[in-house]
Design a protein around this motif. Structure first.
Motif, PDB file in Angstrom:
ATOM      1  N   SER A   1      -6.266  -4.751  14.793  1.00 22.22           N
ATOM      2  CA  SER A   1      -6.728  -5.487  16.030  1.00 22.22           C
ATOM      3  C   SER A   1      -5.726  -5.961  17.122  1.00 22.22           C
ATOM      4  O   SER A   1      -6.220  -5.997  18.350  1.00 22.22           O
ATOM      5  CB  SER A   1      -7.741  -6.688  15.483  1.00 22.22           C
ATOM      6  N   THR A   2      -4.495  -6.268  16.805  1.00 22.40           N
ATOM      7  CA  THR A   2      -3.633  -6.683  17.633  1.00 22.40           C
ATOM      8  C   THR A   2      -3.067  -5.754  18.706  1.00 22.40           C
ATOM      9  O   THR A   2      -2.800  -6.238  19.567  1.00 22.40           O
ATOM     10  CB  THR A   2      -2.418  -7.459  16.901  1.00 22.40           C
ATOM     11  N   CYS A   3      -3.286  -4.464  18.219  1.00 25.35           N
ATOM     12  CA  CYS A   3      -2.951  -3.434  19.299  1.00 25.35           C
ATOM     13  C   CYS A   3      -4.053  -2.406  19.704  1.00 25.35           C
ATOM     14  O   CYS A   3      -3.527  -1.725  20.242  1.00 25.35           O
ATOM     15  CB  CYS A   3      -1.580  -2.703  18.448  1.00 25.35           C
ATOM     16  N   SER A   4      -5.122  -2.524  19.031  1.00 27.26           N
ATOM     17  CA  SER A   4      -5.881  -1.859  19.608  1.00 27.26           C
ATOM     18  C   SER A   4      -6.374  -1.738  21.027  1.00 27.26           C
ATOM     19  O   SER A   4      -6.581  -0.823  21.519  1.00 27.26           O
ATOM     20  CB  SER A   4      -7.568  -2.220  18.677  1.00 27.26           C
ATOM     21  N   SER A   5      -6.515  -2.963  21.695  1.00 23.95           N
ATOM     22  CA  SER A   5      -6.740  -2.786  22.970  1.00 23.95           C
ATOM     23  C   SER A   5      -5.464  -2.151  23.945  1.00 23.95           C
ATOM     24  O   SER A   5      -6.098  -1.545  24.730  1.00 23.95           O
ATOM     25  CB  SER A   5      -7.057  -4.274  23.584  1.00 23.95           C
ATOM     26  N   HIS A   6      -4.556  -2.264  23.574  1.00 24.48           N
ATOM     27  CA  HIS A   6      -3.107  -1.661  24.250  1.00 24.48           C
ATOM     28  C   HIS A   6      -3.318  -0.014  23.894  1.00 24.48           C
ATOM     29  O   HIS A   6      -2.961   0.549  24.951  1.00 24.48           O
ATOM     30  CB  HIS A   6      -1.945  -2.249  23.559  1.00 24.48           C
ATOM     31  N   LEU A   7      -3.741   0.088  22.727  1.00 25.36           N
ATOM     32  CA  LEU A   7      -3.508   1.557  22.468  1.00 25.36           C
ATOM     33  C   LEU A   7      -5.027   2.397  23.352  1.00 25.36           C
ATOM     34  O   LEU A   7      -4.579   3.438  23.825  1.00 25.36           O
ATOM     35  CB  LEU A   7      -4.079   1.881  20.963  1.00 25.36           C
TER      36      LEU A   7
END
Length: 319
Positions: A240-246
């Motif tokens: 969840s900490t990198c899903s938005s960036h992905l």
């Protein structure tokens, strides 16, 4: 020689891309205006929230704030002039304004490619090396990475704009597009543009493909690290900490690469224009929506800002 010199003195270019949109243009004017205002408000919200709330004074949100500022600049390069041309009878731009638009468009595009790679590196350190993350990703490194991204992007734009400005535009003064971009301007030159095309190819690889490969490498290590986490809750929290960036990376690179590949492989002006609108107009609008709706910390920060009892938190210095 004198004939070529006279031919280069084209006072303005005419955009033909708007002919791909059916009349009346009022509907598209209102649509683009809504997109522009949404992008300004959404990215402005992230900038304000990230600056005011001390809970968001971390490296990740430091990069997100710069991305939001970049998106405001990015969409403001082309969309206001597009809005003007949608209601104007003659859809023109002076050669000086065209080169200025080209400069800022190329600059912000290059900066965004590098900044997205920097954000992927930040997530790689946070997930794969959590114990040493605070040591490596300090304020000095964050500032240096952002400064390097802006410097490379601006210098790249200077080179492309200077090389394009030297070309004699005598083939035509009509652009089959909605804004000024390097490939479209090269088509209008009556001079050999081999050096410009080689430079464009090399720089595209250095500032486009190379950062993308770095992002792929970072997320490869991130996925491997997440799969090693034993608990489902732990894997979900890490992802969840990198899903938005992905999601942002996938949206930006897919539309941008499709646009430039399509420009070389197809003669469909309508498809080229729609692809350009996706990465140049729609993406800056969607980025703040993605980071806001999918980010629990951003939602909690908004609640704290709207709560008068937490006003003391707003006094903390930004990262």
């Amino acid at each position: 020689m004198e004939q070529i010199k006279n031919q280069t003195m084209i006072p303005e270019f005419v955009f033909l891309g708007f002919s791909a949109f059916p009349e009346p243009h009022l509907v598209f004017f209102l649509l683009f205006l809504a997109i522009y205002l949404t992008a300004l408000l959404g990215n402005g919200f992230i900038l304000t929230t990230g600056w005011l709330d001390s809970g968001l004074h971390t490296p990740m949100y430091y990069f997100i704030r710069h991305l939001s500022f970049l998106d405001i600049c990015y969409i403001s390069v082309t969309l206001p002039h597009m809005l003007k041309n949608l209601v104007a009878e003659i859809k023109t731009i002076s050669i000086q304004d065209c080169l200025a638009q080209l400069y800022f468009l190329v600059a912000f595009l290059g900066v965004e490619c590098l900044l997205l790679a920097v954000m992927a590196y930040d997530r790689y350190l946070a997930i794969c090396h959590p114990l040493t993350y605070a040591v490596f990703m300090n304020r000095k490194l964050c500032t240096g990475l952002v400064a390097a991204s802006w410097t490379c992007g601006l210098l790249n734009a200077v080179m492309h704009t200077a090389m394009t400005a030297q070309l004699p535009f005598c083939a035509s003064h009509s652009l089959d597009h909605l804004f000024c971009d390097v490939p479209q301007l090269l088509k209008l030159s009556c001079q050999d543009t081999f050096l410009n095309q080689i430079t464009l190819f090399v720089v595209t690889f250095l500032l486009g493909v190379s950062p993308f490969l770095c992002i792929v490498a970072s997320y490869t290590h991130i996925v491997i690290a997440i799969l090693r986490i034993r608990t489902t809750q732990g894997r979900h929290k890490a992802f969840s900490t990198c899903s938005s960036h992905l999601i942002v990376v996938s949206l930006f690179y897919s539309t941008c690469m499709f646009n430039y590949n399509r420009a070389r492989a197809s003669h469909s002006v309508l498809i080229d224009i729609l692809a350009s609108v996706l990465y140049n107009v729609v993406t800056p609008m969607l980025n703040p929506i993605i980071y806001s709706l999918r980010n629990k910390e951003m939602k909690e920060a908004l609640k704290r800002i709207l709560n008068p009892k937490n006003a003391i938190l707003l006094l903390a210095p930004a990262y």
